[in-house]
Scaffold this motif. Structure first.
Motif, PDB file in Angstrom:
ATOM      1  N   UNK A  46     -16.855  -3.984 -16.676  1.00 52.57           N
ATOM      2  CA  UNK A  46     -17.857  -3.194 -17.405  1.00 52.57           C
ATOM      3  C   UNK A  46     -17.313  -1.793 -17.644  1.00 52.57           C
ATOM      4  N   UNK A  47     -18.043  -1.031 -18.440  1.00 58.16           N
ATOM      5  CA  UNK A  47     -17.675   0.372 -18.643  1.00 58.16           C
ATOM      6  C   UNK A  47     -18.944   1.190 -18.802  1.00 58.16           C
ATOM      7  N   UNK A  48     -18.825   2.475 -18.459  1.00 58.80           N
ATOM      8  CA  UNK A  48     -19.917   3.436 -18.632  1.00 58.80           C
ATOM      9  C   UNK A  48     -19.391   4.547 -19.539  1.00 58.80           C
ATOM     10  N   UNK A  49     -20.189   4.906 -20.514  1.00 57.75           N
ATOM     11  CA  UNK A  49     -19.794   5.960 -21.439  1.00 57.75           C
ATOM     12  C   UNK A  49     -21.034   6.652 -21.971  1.00 57.75           C
ATOM     13  N   UNK A  50     -20.820   7.824 -22.541  1.00 52.80           N
ATOM     14  CA  UNK A  50     -21.927   8.572 -23.125  1.00 52.80           C
ATOM     15  C   UNK A  50     -21.811   8.547 -24.639  1.00 52.80           C
ATOM     16  N   UNK A  51     -22.939   8.295 -25.278  1.00 51.65           N
ATOM     17  CA  UNK A  51     -23.020   8.315 -26.734  1.00 51.65           C
ATOM     18  C   UNK A  51     -24.198   9.218 -27.078  1.00 51.65           C
ATOM     19  N   UNK A  52     -23.922  10.286 -27.793  1.00 53.79           N
ATOM     20  CA  UNK A  52     -24.912  11.332 -28.036  1.00 53.79           C
ATOM     21  C   UNK A  52     -25.370  11.864 -26.673  1.00 53.79           C
ATOM     22  N   UNK A  53     -26.648  11.742 -26.335  1.00 59.73           N
ATOM     23  CA  UNK A  53     -27.151  12.287 -25.059  1.00 59.73           C
ATOM     24  C   UNK A  53     -27.381  11.207 -24.009  1.00 59.73           C
ATOM     25  N   UNK A  54     -27.069   9.973 -24.339  1.00 62.92           N
ATOM     26  CA  UNK A  54     -27.400   8.862 -23.442  1.00 62.92           C
ATOM     27  C   UNK A  54     -26.136   8.238 -22.860  1.00 62.92           C
ATOM     28  N   UNK A  55     -26.162   7.970 -21.548  1.00 63.74           N
ATOM     29  CA  UNK A  55     -25.108   7.191 -20.909  1.00 63.74           C
ATOM     30  C   UNK A  55     -25.472   5.724 -21.019  1.00 63.74           C
ATOM     31  N   UNK A  56     -24.462   4.881 -21.231  1.00 58.39           N
ATOM     32  CA  UNK A  56     -24.652   3.440 -21.358  1.00 58.39           C
ATOM     33  C   UNK A  56     -23.766   2.704 -20.359  1.00 58.39           C
ATOM     34  N   UNK A  57     -24.244   1.552 -19.902  1.00 51.66           N
ATOM     35  CA  UNK A  57     -23.428   0.584 -19.182  1.00 51.66           C
ATOM     36  C   UNK A  57     -23.217  -0.569 -20.159  1.00 51.66           C
ATOM     37  N   UNK A  58     -21.982  -1.017 -20.286  1.00 57.27           N
ATOM     38  CA  UNK A  58     -21.673  -2.126 -21.182  1.00 57.27           C
ATOM     39  C   UNK A  58     -20.904  -3.194 -20.414  1.00 57.27           C
ATOM     40  N   UNK A  59     -21.397  -4.419 -20.436  1.00 55.35           N
ATOM     41  CA  UNK A  59     -20.694  -5.532 -19.820  1.00 55.35           C
ATOM     42  C   UNK A  59     -19.588  -5.979 -20.766  1.00 55.35           C
ATOM     43  N   UNK A  60     -18.398  -6.212 -20.220  1.00 55.17           N
ATOM     44  CA  UNK A  60     -17.240  -6.572 -21.040  1.00 55.17           C
ATOM     45  C   UNK A  60     -16.979  -8.076 -20.973  1.00 55.17           C
ATOM     46  N   UNK A  61     -18.031  -8.858 -21.158  1.00 56.27           N
ATOM     47  CA  UNK A  61     -17.959 -10.323 -21.115  1.00 56.27           C
ATOM     48  C   UNK A  61     -17.428 -10.805 -19.769  1.00 56.27           C
ATOM     49  N   UNK A  62     -17.942 -10.199 -18.705  1.00 60.70           N
ATOM     50  CA  UNK A  62     -17.517 -10.558 -17.351  1.00 60.70           C
ATOM     51  C   UNK A  62     -17.985 -11.964 -16.991  1.00 60.70           C
ATOM     52  N   UNK A  63     -17.306 -12.563 -16.038  1.00 65.74           N
ATOM     53  CA  UNK A  63     -17.635 -13.938 -15.623  1.00 65.74           C
ATOM     54  C   UNK A  63     -18.981 -14.019 -14.901  1.00 65.74           C
ATOM     55  N   UNK A  64     -19.264 -13.065 -14.024  1.00 62.35           N
ATOM     56  CA  UNK A  64     -20.456 -13.140 -13.174  1.00 62.35           C
ATOM     57  C   UNK A  64     -21.552 -12.149 -13.543  1.00 62.35           C
ATOM     58  N   UNK A  65     -21.351 -11.379 -14.583  1.00 65.95           N
ATOM     59  CA  UNK A  65     -22.407 -10.525 -15.098  1.00 65.95           C
ATOM     60  C   UNK A  65     -22.528  -9.158 -14.449  1.00 65.95           C
ATOM     61  N   UNK A  66     -23.192  -8.297 -15.185  1.00 69.83           N
ATOM     62  CA  UNK A  66     -23.554  -6.949 -14.760  1.00 69.83           C
ATOM     63  C   UNK A  66     -25.076  -6.886 -14.839  1.00 69.83           C
ATOM     64  N   UNK A  67     -25.704  -6.327 -13.805  1.00 72.74           N
ATOM     65  CA  UNK A  67     -27.164  -6.287 -13.752  1.00 72.74           C
ATOM     66  C   UNK A  67     -27.632  -4.844 -13.665  1.00 72.74           C
TER      67      UNK A  67
END
Length: 117
Positions: A46-67
């Motif tokens: 996964x990755x965490x990044x900021x876009x405008x004023x909001x931080x996002x968590x993005x799952x990178x098609x992981x096998x067991x998921x991000x919750x």
């Protein structure tokens, strides 16, 4: 200042500061910013990044998921203060107190306000 508190069970492992212009990578790959050594964690999970004023968590098609708060992230999701991210047996607490932002008040709604970050 935004940060992640990395935990396993109830034990804090470390704190990671999230910078506004940086992408924070999470995975089993030793080059990940948050390296999680566990077979249930994908190399690039996964990755965490900021876009405008909001931080996002993005799952990178992981096998067991991000919750996020016990709900599976299917692509990306916005983060708010004290959100709980779960990856395998790890818990990542997102904290963003916005203490590094200064409140600006003006009596004239036509004033120009410049915000430096």
């Amino acid at each position: 200042m935004a940060k992640i508190i990395l935990k396993i069970m109830d034990r804090n492992l470390r704190e990671i500061v999230l910078y506004k212009d940086a992408v924070t990578t999470i995975g089993r790959n030793p080059s990940s910013n948050i390296h999680l050594e566990n077979p249930a964690v994908s190399r690039s999970h996964a990755k965490i990044y900021r876009q405008d004023w909001i931080f996002y968590i993005e799952d990178l098609k992981s096998s067991n998921g991000t919750f996020l708060n016990d709900r599976k992230v299917t692509w990306k999701a916005g983060l708010t203060n004290n959100d709980k991210i779960t990856i395998a047996k790890y818990t990542l607490i997102f904290q963003d107190h916005r203490s590094d932002y200064e409140e600006v008040k003006t009596d004239n709604p036509d004033d120009t306000v410049i915000i430096k970050m």
